[in-house]
Structure formats: C-alpha cells, structure tokens
Design an enzyme around this catalytic site. Structure first.
Site: not given
Length: 257
Positions: A97, A206
């Site tokens: 991310c 994630h």
C-alpha cells in the site's frame, strides 16, 4: 549442520502498520522458526544505521496514511541509496500500500505537495480525492511467480483486502505483480495489481497478505535464503499453510463464475 539465519528489516513499524500489516512480519518470523532458521527482526527508523541496513536479507514495509508517508520520506531519503542497492542485489522485499508508493517515482496526495519517491519502482501514484471513490473491498488476483504453489504451475491465486484512495500507474516496461480477477488493483482501469522488480514486490493487498497466501511468504523466504547462501534451500508447507490455502480456495470460489 549449518545454522541458517535471516535478518528481516521492517520499515517504520510505528508509522506504517495500517490494516494489520504487521501480520506479515509475524508470518515470516514463524515460518523461520518452524524451519529452524534463526531470524532477527530489525525495525528501521531514524535510529537505524547505514551499516545495519546493509546486512538486511529481506525487507518489508506496510501501509500508512499521507501524513505518515511524508514523515517517513523525510527520514528515508538518507537511507534511500542503500535500499536501492539492496533491491539491485536481488534482496527480496514486500511493500504494501503506502510503502510501494514511497518506492515509486512520486505520489500525489489528495491535498498537499507531491511526495518524491525513491524511484525503486517505475510507477507513479495519483490521488483523485473526492472525484473518484476509494478502491476498497475484497480483491482476488493471479500471480505468476516460479514455484509459489509447490507445483510445476507458476500461476497462483491470491486473495486480500484493498483500501486505497491513490491510483497507481506503471511505467511502460514495468511488470505488474498480478492480474486482477476481482477488485480494483492499481487503478481500477487496466487490470494490473502491484509491481515486481527483481525480487521486490509492491502491492495493495492488506488482510494481511502473507497469512492468507503462504505461497508468497515461502517465495520471499526462499529467495532470501538463495541470495544469502547462493544455493536453493527448500521450505515445506505445514498444516497451517494447508488450512490457509483451503480457506483461500473457498473464499475465492465465491467470486469466480
């Protein structure tokens, strides 16, 4: 018998551990213990010396918000050359991310000035703010990495959860980490997810990524051992891996026709 060991560098754990990404470190650590590999986790922050960085065998960076990314970049610039050298030496890495955005050419936040990256990855990230919705939800993609699933097939399905406002665009010669089959991926437009350069992986997964996809954890550890010891060292799947893979198959089947 030779005692194997690995040092895993963890980029700014206090600032970049959004959405449970520290779980990736836990998986890597446990897998080393189960395989009788001595493991050292080195938190990388403003106190970390250049010499400590040079001895890293595997690098991990998690997610963060825009403010934290700016703080990290101010300190990371002094370490950027060493990190780039590690990647060029084929040291494996996983960036999730916010971390791959920092490793790219630049990141434009929804508000504030453009943040220049380290240029490890040939990619740029723009944040359209309120003009486009966030890329959020379950994500499924297909990766092609040698031997990730323990079979002759290079293709592996990976699952996770994405939550990012930024849209990432790869350079013309950059190689995506995976092909999206469900979800947004890099930008919700071209079907790409993440980026891979040498043995370094950047992605938006994630969940965290490695507990749900032990094949990728094995891939990273095997690469780290191979680079350090200059030979192939196998890792076996255990019962926890098998349960994770079965759970992944059930979850992914819900999104596949």
């Amino acid at each position: 018998m030779e005692k194997l060991s690995l040092t895993i560098g963890w980029l700014y754990p206090e600032l970049m551990s959004t959405y449970g990404d520290r779980g990736n470190i836990q998986v890597l650590s446990k897998k080393c213990v189960w395989s009788n590999i001595k493991v050292k986790i080195l938190p990388i922050d403003h106190n970390t010396s250049i010499n400590e960085l040079k001895n890293i065998d595997l690098l991990f960076g998690g997610g963060s918000q825009d403010i934290q990314q700016e703080i990290v970049m101010r300190d990371l610039r002094g370490k950027g050359l060493v990190i780039k050298e590690l990647i060029e030496r084929n040291i494996p890495a996983l960036f999730v991310c916010g971390s791959p955005q920092i490793m790219g050419k630049y990141y434009e936040p929804a508000e504030g000035k453009k943040i220049e990256g380290l240029g490890v990855f040939d990619m740029t990230t723009l944040n359209p703010g309120l003009t486009k919705p966030r890329c959020i939800g379950n994500i499924i993609a297909e990766v092609e990495l040698d031997g990730t699933d323990g079979t002759d097939s290079p293709k592996t399905i990976i699952i996770g959860f994405e939550n990012h406002g930024g849209r990432t665009y790869l350079g013309k010669t950059a190689k995506p980490f995976a092909k999206v089959t469900h979800g947004f991926g890099n930008n919700g437009e071209d079907g790409t997810e993440g980026i891979i350069y040498k043995n370094a992986i950047g992605c938006y997964f994630h969940g965290p990524l490695l507990p749900k996809n032990p094949e990728i954890a094995n891939y990273l550890l095997k690469k780290a051992l191979s680079v350090k010891y200059n030979r192939e060292i196998g890792l076996r799947y255990n019962s926890d891996d098998i349960l994770s893979i079965k759970a992944k198959q059930i979850i992914s089947s819900r999104y596949i026709d």
